[in-house]
Design an enzyme around this catalytic site. Sequence first.
Site, PDB file in Angstrom:
ATOM      1  CB  CYS A   1      47.192  38.680  31.464  1.00 33.16           C
ATOM      2  SG  CYS A   1      46.795  40.291  32.144  1.00 33.16           S
TER       3      CYS A   1
ATOM      4  CE  LYS B   1      34.447  31.725  40.674  1.00 31.30           C
ATOM      5  NZ  LYS B   1      35.722  31.166  41.225  1.00 31.30           N
TER       6      LYS B   1
END
Length: 508
Positions: free
Chosen positions: A312, A203
């Site tokens: 991140c 996804k």
Amino acid sequence: MNVHVDIPSIKPLIGDKLANWLATPRPMLIDGKWTPAQSGKTFAVYDPATGEKIADVAEGDAADIELAVRAARKAFESGPWPSMTPSQRGRLIHKLGDLVLEHADELATLEAIDNGKPKHVARAADVTLSADMFHYMSGWPTKIEGKTIPISALAAPGNQFFSATRPEPVGVVGQIIPWNFPLLMAAWKLGPALATGCTIVLKVAEETPLSALRLGELILEAGIPPGVVNIVTGFGETAGAALAAHPDVDKIAFTGSTEVGRLIVKAAAGNLKKVSLELGGKSPNIILADADLDLAIQGATAAVFFNHGQCCNAGSRLFVHRSIFDRVVEGIAAEAAKIKLGHGLDSATDMGPLVSQVQYDRVTNLLASGHNEGARAVCGGTGVGGKGYFVRPTIFTNTNPSMRVVSEEIFGPVLVASPFDEVNCALVAEANNSIYGLAAGIWSNNTAKAQALANRLRAGTVWVNCYHVFDAALPFGGYKQSGWGREMGQAVLSNYLETKAITTRLPV
Ligand code: NAP
Ligand code: MG
């Protein structure tokens, strides 16, 4: 500050082939076929530099996840994939790496218009590292080995056993990825899952679905059998949540926010699927008094501003020895002033826009909180305004640990800098003072001292005299609330493998 935000009209810059590809709504890859959403719905994808629509993609939801999981299950249980030799599987993954390189320009163009990052950066970093990931992982299928294990407890004369372990693929894997490195995150996830023989439902992020859909075409071209990789476009709350909760998915791998990571863990509890998570960070970057200052200034600039701060592992909390603090902060501010903001397709652009209006609002709200809580902006401090989601590279000083800009992950081009007096427990405690533990940087000419400090930092990656050095062979992942498990390297394979112990009684 060089604010250069003339927005080119993208059509002439992307070529007819890509323009035509974008002109029709992009379907999803399910069971080897390009498939519209069951609902018939689509959603728009925008260029974050202009806010203009560039494509429509299928709006997959729970019904499409259902079809994709069924296809992945079928491909896992039967068909060519499970009966292929490891060598055959490796060759297909290698071919995919080759195809990524062959289509590097096109993939980099898609990243530029969809995510907003400069095309030359996408070409040099995202595409290169994606191909490298597939090439590296293509060597693993033939090297995933078990062990023979001597056992004792029930053994006796006339009662002998042969015991061995056999690593096996975990099964049908759900993978959910973010928008900051759309192609690379797909490669990081798909590479090891393919190498271990799993089948996949991927996804992709609603903001940046395009490069993964193009990658899906290359996956078919490489000869990876139908149903092995299924790619669903759609929203997190519908498609993503359905995938995380699906009872026939054996494992879920997620990269994104720590907040959604927690939702994934809860959703996975239903059938106790295996979970790996790569989440947020607020990484300390520490410059010691004896550092090579030019190197450290360049490095600290890249550590926080690369990919517009949407990493991140961004080195977003800077600690500098007091004796060099002003020089370092002025040096980074001077580097920031040279950064040219612009459209990703403009070759002069160093930094593009943030990915979306939502991220622009989040980051500019955090900037406002910095000002309100008394931090001093040495440079930047605001969004650019007008078309696109551009934010000025920002350095805050006069900060304290209770400020939101110090404690929260900003995911934008924002650095908080503070001085320290000694490399001691207080500095280590301050550097480790975060719910996160993804990465850290240390700059020093005394490598033994840097190594000793590296050992004390609670982070999955520590870079010494460098930053953002990634390699498909190096494990990457977080301590504390930065995640569970590791991406890349040999370490990632365990995310996708079960270990079976087989014991056989030997004839007397
Ligand atoms: P996010 O919400 O965590 O999104 C990451 C992925 O999870 C996307 O594919 C998203 O779908 C999906 N998702 C969202 N809600 C879900 C749910 N309930 N169940 C299953 N999947 C779900 O991240 P974001 O909203 O894009 O960004 C917010 C913040 O996350 C950033 O500001 C940053 O702090 C952090 N972040 C971290 C990383 C990283 O690499 N660690 C990457 C991106 C963002 P949608 O695309 O529909 O949202
Ligand atoms: Mg989102």
